[in-house]
Design a protein around this motif. Sequence first.
Motif, PDB file in Angstrom:
ATOM      1  N   ARG A 143      11.088  -2.090 -14.987  1.00 22.66           N
ATOM      2  CA  ARG A 143       9.873  -1.781 -14.230  1.00 22.66           C
ATOM      3  C   ARG A 143       8.765  -2.782 -14.547  1.00 22.66           C
ATOM      4  NH1 ARG A 143       7.926   2.789 -11.670  1.00 22.66           N
ATOM      5  NH2 ARG A 143       9.485   4.146 -12.622  1.00 22.66           N
TER       6      ARG A 143
ATOM      7  N   THR B 128       2.239  -1.999  -5.254  1.00 23.65           N
ATOM      8  CA  THR B 128       2.783  -1.341  -4.071  1.00 23.65           C
ATOM      9  C   THR B 128       3.476  -0.040  -4.468  1.00 23.65           C
ATOM     10  OG1 THR B 128       4.758  -2.728  -4.313  1.00 23.65           O
ATOM     11  CG2 THR B 128       3.065  -3.477  -2.759  1.00 23.65           C
ATOM     12  N   PRO B 129       3.692   0.868  -3.510  1.00 21.58           N
ATOM     13  CA  PRO B 129       4.281   2.171  -3.841  1.00 21.58           C
ATOM     14  C   PRO B 129       5.606   2.094  -4.587  1.00 21.58           C
ATOM     15  CG  PRO B 129       3.332   2.252  -1.646  1.00 21.58           C
ATOM     16  CD  PRO B 129       3.229   0.824  -2.101  1.00 21.58           C
ATOM     17  N   ASP B 130       6.437   1.101  -4.307  1.00 16.47           N
ATOM     18  CA  ASP B 130       7.729   1.020  -4.985  1.00 16.47           C
ATOM     19  C   ASP B 130       7.579   0.726  -6.476  1.00 16.47           C
ATOM     20  OD1 ASP B 130       6.950  -1.679  -3.803  1.00 16.47           O
ATOM     21  OD2 ASP B 130       8.558  -2.299  -5.165  1.00 16.47           O
ATOM     22  N   LEU B 131       6.460   0.114  -6.884  1.00 12.50           N
ATOM     23  CA  LEU B 131       6.251  -0.218  -8.293  1.00 12.50           C
ATOM     24  C   LEU B 131       5.870   1.003  -9.128  1.00 12.50           C
ATOM     25  CD1 LEU B 131       4.315  -3.608  -8.017  1.00 12.50           C
ATOM     26  CD2 LEU B 131       6.721  -3.256  -8.584  1.00 12.50           C
TER      27      LEU B 131
ATOM     28  N   GLN C 137       6.977   4.176  -8.095  1.00  8.95           N
ATOM     29  CA  GLN C 137       7.930   5.226  -7.753  1.00  8.95           C
ATOM     30  C   GLN C 137       8.638   5.725  -9.010  1.00  8.95           C
ATOM     31  OE1 GLN C 137      10.895   4.001  -4.948  1.00  8.95           O
ATOM     32  NE2 GLN C 137      11.672   6.065  -4.605  1.00  8.95           N
TER      33      GLN C 137
ATOM     34  N   GLN D 224      -0.980   2.717   0.111  1.00  6.17           N
ATOM     35  CA  GLN D 224      -1.359   1.364  -0.295  1.00  6.17           C
ATOM     36  C   GLN D 224      -2.866   1.280  -0.513  1.00  6.17           C
ATOM     37  OE1 GLN D 224       0.892  -1.298  -0.958  1.00  6.17           O
ATOM     38  NE2 GLN D 224      -1.029  -1.846  -1.978  1.00  6.17           N
TER      39      GLN D 224
ATOM     40  N   LYS E 297       9.213  -6.143 -13.009  1.00  9.52           N
ATOM     41  CA  LYS E 297       8.819  -6.148 -11.596  1.00  9.52           C
ATOM     42  C   LYS E 297       7.303  -6.261 -11.459  1.00  9.52           C
ATOM     43  CE  LYS E 297      12.749  -3.432  -9.876  1.00  9.52           C
ATOM     44  NZ  LYS E 297      13.155  -2.155  -9.220  1.00  9.52           N
ATOM     45  N   TRP E 298       6.584  -5.565 -12.353  1.00  6.16           N
ATOM     46  CA  TRP E 298       5.119  -5.646 -12.325  1.00  6.16           C
ATOM     47  C   TRP E 298       4.652  -7.077 -12.578  1.00  6.16           C
ATOM     48  CZ3 TRP E 298       0.824  -1.883 -13.156  1.00  6.16           C
ATOM     49  CH2 TRP E 298       1.134  -0.612 -12.656  1.00  6.16           C
TER      50      TRP E 298
END
Length: 324
Positions: free
Chosen positions: A151, A162-165, A167, A179, A154-155
Amino acid sequence: MGRWICCLCSRAADPLMLLLVLALGCNPSTAAAAAAAASPSVPHVKPSYSFGRTFLGLDKCNACIGTSICKKFFKEEIRFDTWLSSHLKLPPSSLLSYSGNYTDDAKSWRLVDITRLTSKYQHDWADKRICTSLLRTRSCSLERALRRTQRFQKWLRAKRLTPDLVQGLSSPLLRCPSQRLLDRIVRRYAEGPDAGSIYMDHLTDRDKLRLLYTLAVNSHPILLQIFPDVEGWPFPRYLGSCGCLLVSASTRPLCDFFGAAPEVAADLALQLLAVLRSMATNDLNYFFYFTRVDAGTFGVFSNGHLFIRDASTLGVIDKEEGTQ
């Protein structure tokens, strides 16, 4: 609308579980079972502590809330309890909250609340669990361990939150993240440089880790930052953080007024209704809801104004996104 209902029905998670899920990617129920098996009923409490990095939680940084107000602690411009003497000992570090005094000129003092996002014992237990699972050691740098998670990697690569970060993070604030809400978090994040941008280019790796950590453990400090009292939001003022301690304007819990005079009780009841109304209808088109309410959720300032004292159980729905 179906997405909103799903979000509202989600179960609130313990802050310790959120940190374990963040680091280990495990199921919350599995982490809960492990915590129950490992936790003694009463943690050991020392009678007094020497002031330093461990008490503040600076030894955990950058897996911490922030450092914006640390100078105040070390310059003794923030002191614990109602005592103004700098020679008195600190209270036990096992407590979740403390009453403190804050000054800007060393002459006039005002009361503040000094709180932890979760107990020191839970922090220590989570640290050991994370180190054992990720690095196969009983002790380690929590920051180094969290930096290795997928995680956080990805950050680091992301230009925008964004929302997927977020989730999978069980904070009520992030159950239905739009957003627009995430942009507001980045733009108003007080523990990093003030760039006023929705993009994360101005945030260092350290800033991103602190932001992720705070969102994963307890979103209360973030809500105070993105919906400040100076703009009319019913939250105490965020003064800053140091390590694992958050400093905010002092309030008395509403339960202290249960035996108040009828006229005082009536005034507080009217204020409470007004606060709840503003949570549903406001100029920014955000809908706030509580996942849990208890005697400490609301507080009252010395001037009699009622505020939301604990925002950790607040969820936020973006009504503008719902109409698109």
